[in-house]
Design a protein around this motif. Structure first.
Motif, short mmCIF file in Angstrom:
data_model
loop_
_atom_site.label_atom_id
_atom_site.label_comp_id
_atom_site.label_asym_id
_atom_site.label_seq_id
_atom_site.Cartn_x
_atom_site.Cartn_y
_atom_site.Cartn_z
N SER A 1 9.42 -0.82 3.55
CA SER A 1 8.05 0.23 3.01
C SER A 1 6.98 -0.33 3.47
O SER A 1 6.88 -1.48 4.33
CB SER A 1 8.37 -0.10 1.31
N ASP A 2 5.96 0.34 3.20
CA ASP A 2 4.49 -0.24 3.19
C ASP A 2 3.67 -0.02 2.46
O ASP A 2 3.92 0.60 1.43
CB ASP A 2 3.95 0.38 4.92
N ALA A 3 2.37 -0.60 2.41
CA ALA A 3 1.21 -0.68 1.62
C ALA A 3 0.05 -0.68 2.27
O ALA A 3 0.17 -1.82 3.30
CB ALA A 3 1.54 -1.53 0.16
N GLU A 4 -0.95 -0.12 1.87
CA GLU A 4 -2.26 -0.46 2.43
C GLU A 4 -2.67 -1.97 2.15
O GLU A 4 -2.09 -2.31 0.99
CB GLU A 4 -3.55 0.66 1.96
N LEU A 5 -3.63 -2.35 3.11
CA LEU A 5 -3.82 -3.84 2.79
C LEU A 5 -4.66 -3.89 1.45
O LEU A 5 -4.28 -5.04 0.97
CB LEU A 5 -4.75 -4.32 3.92
N GLU A 6 -5.35 -3.36 1.08
CA GLU A 6 -6.25 -3.77 -0.05
C GLU A 6 -5.64 -3.17 -1.36
O GLU A 6 -5.89 -3.61 -2.71
CB GLU A 6 -7.52 -2.93 -0.20
N ASN A 7 -4.29 -2.85 -1.51
CA ASN A 7 -3.59 -2.02 -2.31
C ASN A 7 -2.47 -3.46 -2.95
O ASN A 7 -1.35 -3.13 -2.99
CB ASN A 7 -2.60 -1.03 -2.24
N VAL A 8 -3.22 -4.11 -3.57
CA VAL A 8 -2.49 -5.57 -4.10
C VAL A 8 -1.75 -5.17 -5.14
O VAL A 8 -0.64 -5.83 -5.50
CB VAL A 8 -3.59 -6.57 -4.38
N ASP A 9 -2.07 -4.29 -5.95
CA ASP A 9 -1.05 -3.88 -7.32
C ASP A 9 0.36 -3.54 -6.56
O ASP A 9 1.32 -3.71 -6.98
CB ASP A 9 -1.59 -2.72 -7.87
N SER A 10 0.31 -2.58 -5.28
CA SER A 10 1.53 -2.13 -4.62
C SER A 10 2.24 -3.36 -4.15
O SER A 10 3.59 -3.37 -4.05
CB SER A 10 1.25 -1.22 -3.59
N HIS A 11 1.42 -4.38 -3.56
CA HIS A 11 1.90 -5.68 -2.99
C HIS A 11 2.84 -6.35 -4.09
O HIS A 11 4.13 -6.63 -3.85
CB HIS A 11 1.20 -6.51 -2.07
N ALA A 12 2.56 -6.33 -5.27
CA ALA A 12 3.04 -7.06 -6.15
C ALA A 12 4.38 -6.30 -6.63
O ALA A 12 5.22 -7.06 -6.98
CB ALA A 12 1.98 -7.19 -7.57
N MET A 13 4.01 -4.99 -6.79
CA MET A 13 5.41 -4.23 -7.24
C MET A 13 6.46 -4.49 -6.24
O MET A 13 7.61 -4.59 -6.48
CB MET A 13 4.93 -2.59 -7.25
N HIS A 14 5.98 -4.38 -4.81
CA HIS A 14 7.03 -4.63 -3.77
C HIS A 14 8.00 -5.83 -3.99
O HIS A 14 9.16 -5.94 -3.85
CB HIS A 14 6.57 -4.37 -2.35
N ARG A 15 6.99 -6.86 -4.05
CA ARG A 15 7.72 -8.32 -4.62
C ARG A 15 8.37 -8.25 -5.71
O ARG A 15 9.44 -8.86 -5.57
CB ARG A 15 6.64 -9.20 -4.45
N ALA A 16 7.97 -7.76 -6.67
CA ALA A 16 8.89 -7.61 -8.06
C ALA A 16 10.04 -6.83 -7.74
O ALA A 16 11.15 -7.05 -8.43
CB ALA A 16 8.15 -6.92 -9.12
N LEU A 17 10.12 -5.81 -6.77
CA LEU A 17 11.42 -5.07 -6.75
C LEU A 17 12.28 -5.60 -5.34
O LEU A 17 13.36 -5.31 -5.03
CB LEU A 17 10.78 -3.72 -6.01
N GLY A 18 11.94 -6.93 -5.05
CA GLY A 18 12.75 -7.43 -4.36
C GLY A 18 12.54 -7.32 -2.70
O GLY A 18 13.29 -7.96 -1.82
N PHE A 19 11.23 -6.90 -2.30
CA PHE A 19 10.78 -6.60 -0.92
C PHE A 19 10.02 -7.77 -0.75
O PHE A 19 9.51 -8.88 -1.54
CB PHE A 19 9.92 -5.43 -0.83
N VAL A 20 10.20 -8.46 0.64
CA VAL A 20 9.68 -9.51 1.35
C VAL A 20 8.36 -8.93 2.27
O VAL A 20 8.76 -8.04 3.03
CB VAL A 20 10.24 -10.73 1.88
N GLU A 21 7.10 -9.45 2.45
CA GLU A 21 6.07 -8.95 3.33
C GLU A 21 6.57 -9.68 4.65
O GLU A 21 7.15 -10.63 4.75
CB GLU A 21 4.77 -9.60 2.93
N THR A 22 6.52 -8.70 5.76
CA THR A 22 7.05 -9.02 7.10
C THR A 22 5.91 -9.30 7.96
O THR A 22 5.87 -10.06 9.01
CB THR A 22 8.05 -7.90 7.49
N GLU A 23 4.92 -8.36 7.77
CA GLU A 23 3.67 -8.50 8.81
C GLU A 23 2.62 -7.59 8.15
O GLU A 23 2.86 -6.90 7.37
CB GLU A 23 4.25 -7.89 10.19
N ARG A 24 1.42 -7.87 8.69
CA ARG A 24 0.25 -7.03 8.58
C ARG A 24 -0.33 -6.57 9.86
O ARG A 24 -0.45 -7.17 10.90
CB ARG A 24 -0.81 -7.77 7.83
N VAL A 25 -0.60 -5.16 9.61
CA VAL A 25 -0.93 -4.60 10.77
C VAL A 25 -2.31 -3.51 10.83
O VAL A 25 -2.50 -3.31 9.66
CB VAL A 25 0.12 -3.31 11.27
N VAL A 26 -2.95 -3.62 11.64
CA VAL A 26 -4.32 -2.97 11.88
C VAL A 26 -3.84 -1.89 12.76
O VAL A 26 -3.81 -2.35 13.97
CB VAL A 26 -5.72 -3.67 11.94
#
Length: 153
Positions: A107-132
């Motif tokens: 999945s992905d989320a915009e850099l500034e969407n920290v709520d989405s980041h937290a939701m992804h982590r809560a659902l078992g996703f792990v951050e893999t990289e950040r891209v511009v």
């Protein structure tokens, strides 16, 4: 609450939630896809959440193989959040993805969407990289239908 593949009778609620997530970018599809990676959560017969996923065979950032199940969109009515709706939708998508032969779920989320980041982590996703992402306009693209023979730029 139940999660089910999206069907034409869910169209109105599905479109409303897509618009809440993506605004004008949501578009107005001619018809609701019949299942095929599209799921809705229902409560009292009303659409309270949706998930849309695709199977990608091209490179997916942070993944090792192909095909990859990709969560294109996930949205839950704000009044229904924090009650397991997103978790149930993602579980349905994961089950569908396994049936499609996928071993990875991205999945992905915009850099500034920290709520989405937290939701992804809560659902078992792990951050893999950040891209511009970058872009550059090509001037007069219409007047150059084919590439020049020798490019030294």
């Amino acid at each position: 609450m139940i999660v089910t593949p999206a069907a034409p009778e869910h169209r109105e609620g599905w479109l409303a939630l897509r618009a809440a997530l993506w605004g004008e970018e949501a578009g107005d599809p001619a018809e609701l896809p019949d299942g095929d990676g599209h799921f809705v959560a229902l409560a009292d017969g009303r659409v309270i959440g949706f998930a849309e996923a695709t199977v990608r065979t091209d490179y997916v950032n942070g993944c090792d193989g192909s095909p990859v199940l990709f969560l294109e969109g996930l949205f839950v009515d704000p009044a229904r959040r924090r009650h397991g709706v997103a978790r149930a939708l993602v579980a349905a998508v994961a089950q569908w993805g396994r049936a499609q032969g996928c071993a990875e779920f991205a999945s992905d989320a915009e850099l500034e969407n920290v709520d989405s980041h937290a939701m992804h982590r809560a659902l078992g996703f792990v951050e893999t990289e950040r891209v511009v992402y970058f872009r550059r306009e090509l001037a007069n693209a219409a007047s150059h239908p084919s590439p020049p023979k020798n490019v030294t730029d």
